[in-house]
Scaffold this motif. Structure first.
Motif, short mmCIF file in Angstrom:
data_model
loop_
_atom_site.label_atom_id
_atom_site.label_comp_id
_atom_site.label_asym_id
_atom_site.label_seq_id
_atom_site.Cartn_x
_atom_site.Cartn_y
_atom_site.Cartn_z
N VAL A 48 0.85 -1.19 0.00
CA VAL A 48 0.00 0.00 0.00
C VAL A 48 0.89 1.24 0.00
O VAL A 48 1.88 1.31 0.72
N TYR A 49 0.51 2.20 -0.82
CA TYR A 49 1.20 3.48 -0.89
C TYR A 49 0.32 4.50 -0.18
O TYR A 49 -0.87 4.62 -0.50
N VAL A 50 0.88 5.20 0.78
CA VAL A 50 0.11 6.16 1.56
C VAL A 50 0.68 7.55 1.34
O VAL A 50 1.90 7.76 1.38
N ILE A 51 -0.20 8.51 1.10
CA ILE A 51 0.18 9.91 0.92
C ILE A 51 -0.29 10.68 2.15
O ILE A 51 -1.48 10.63 2.50
N PHE A 52 0.62 11.38 2.78
CA PHE A 52 0.28 12.28 3.88
C PHE A 52 0.46 13.70 3.36
O PHE A 52 1.55 14.07 2.92
N VAL A 53 -0.59 14.49 3.41
CA VAL A 53 -0.54 15.87 2.95
C VAL A 53 -0.77 16.77 4.16
O VAL A 53 -1.80 16.67 4.83
N ASN A 54 0.17 17.65 4.43
CA ASN A 54 0.04 18.63 5.50
C ASN A 54 -0.22 19.98 4.85
O ASN A 54 0.70 20.62 4.37
N ALA A 55 -1.49 20.37 4.80
CA ALA A 55 -1.85 21.66 4.19
C ALA A 55 -1.51 22.77 5.19
O ALA A 55 -2.05 22.80 6.30
N GLU A 56 -0.63 23.65 4.78
CA GLU A 56 -0.14 24.69 5.68
C GLU A 56 -1.07 25.90 5.67
O GLU A 56 -0.82 26.91 5.02
N ILE A 57 -2.18 25.76 6.42
CA ILE A 57 -3.10 26.88 6.60
C ILE A 57 -3.47 26.96 8.07
O ILE A 57 -3.34 25.99 8.81
N ASP A 58 -3.92 28.12 8.48
CA ASP A 58 -4.38 28.31 9.84
C ASP A 58 -5.86 27.93 9.88
O ASP A 58 -6.70 28.61 9.28
N ALA A 59 -6.18 26.86 10.55
CA ALA A 59 -7.56 26.36 10.57
C ALA A 59 -8.18 26.47 11.95
O ALA A 59 -8.88 25.58 12.41
N LYS A 60 -7.94 27.57 12.60
CA LYS A 60 -8.50 27.77 13.94
C LYS A 60 -9.79 28.59 13.84
O LYS A 60 -9.89 29.53 13.06
N ILE A 61 -10.76 28.21 14.65
CA ILE A 61 -12.04 28.92 14.70
C ILE A 61 -11.80 30.31 15.29
O ILE A 61 -11.09 30.48 16.28
N ASP A 100 -5.98 20.71 16.29
CA ASP A 100 -5.07 21.72 16.82
C ASP A 100 -3.67 21.64 16.21
O ASP A 100 -2.88 22.57 16.33
N LYS A 101 -3.35 20.54 15.53
CA LYS A 101 -2.03 20.39 14.90
C LYS A 101 -2.04 20.82 13.44
O LYS A 101 -1.02 20.83 12.78
N GLY A 102 -3.22 21.16 12.90
CA GLY A 102 -3.31 21.62 11.53
C GLY A 102 -4.26 20.79 10.68
O GLY A 102 -5.14 20.11 11.19
N VAL A 103 -4.02 20.87 9.36
CA VAL A 103 -4.86 20.18 8.40
C VAL A 103 -4.04 19.08 7.74
O VAL A 103 -2.99 19.35 7.17
N VAL A 104 -4.52 17.84 7.83
CA VAL A 104 -3.81 16.70 7.27
C VAL A 104 -4.80 15.87 6.46
O VAL A 104 -5.92 15.61 6.90
N LEU A 105 -4.35 15.46 5.27
CA LEU A 105 -5.12 14.54 4.45
C LEU A 105 -4.30 13.28 4.29
O LEU A 105 -3.09 13.36 4.09
N ILE A 106 -4.95 12.13 4.37
CA ILE A 106 -4.28 10.85 4.18
C ILE A 106 -4.99 10.13 3.05
O ILE A 106 -6.21 9.91 3.11
#
Length: 143
Positions: A48-61, A100-106
């Protein structure tokens, strides 16, 4: 016959345990499998190939409704962009996490239903690069 030909072609993409189990079931439809046999068939080993994407945006309410709307729009742009690329390359979005650590897509390639010959070279790596470029170009998001 046609059915045997189709089974042969599909068997190229199955784990040998699963393939043998399915072929056996096709030839002996009334046989009962033991629990051990069923578990053995379900315990597939896959590459299995896994992609971790850390989108560098401020996602705080925020207290400001307009700032929250902008953030939700940006998150929506990100998930749409990534989903489009994954659909094009036949991958799967596994998780979209905003905490709280950010935006991550897997995302994954190689799970049941998305395995192909030359998976990494022809699907997964090009998708990884395309996701990176799409987020930069369409969303203005470093990742």
């Amino acid at each position: 016959d046609t059915l045997s030909s189709i089974r042969q072609k599909i068997s190229l993409y199955l784990h040998p345990v699963t393939r043998d189990d399915e072929m056996n079931a096709a030839h002996h439809p009334t046989s009962k499998r033991t629990t051990e046999e069923r578990h053995r068939a379900e315990a597939e080993l896959r590459k299995v190939y896994v992609i971790f994407v850390n989108a560098e945006i401020d996602a705080k309410i925020s207290e400001e409704e307009s700032e929250n709307d902008e953030m939700y729009d940006k998150l929506n742009e990100i998930i749409i962009s990534v989903s489009e690329v994954l659909e094009e390359f036949k991958g799967h979005l596994r998780q979209f996490i905003v905490d709280d650590k950010g935006v991550v897509l897997i995302a994954t390639f190689g799970l049941r239903g998305s395995t192909f010959p030359n998976l990494v070279k022809e699907k997964a790596l090009p998708a990884t690069l395309a996701i990176h470029e799409r987020l930069l170009q369409n969303c203005g998001v470093n990742n």
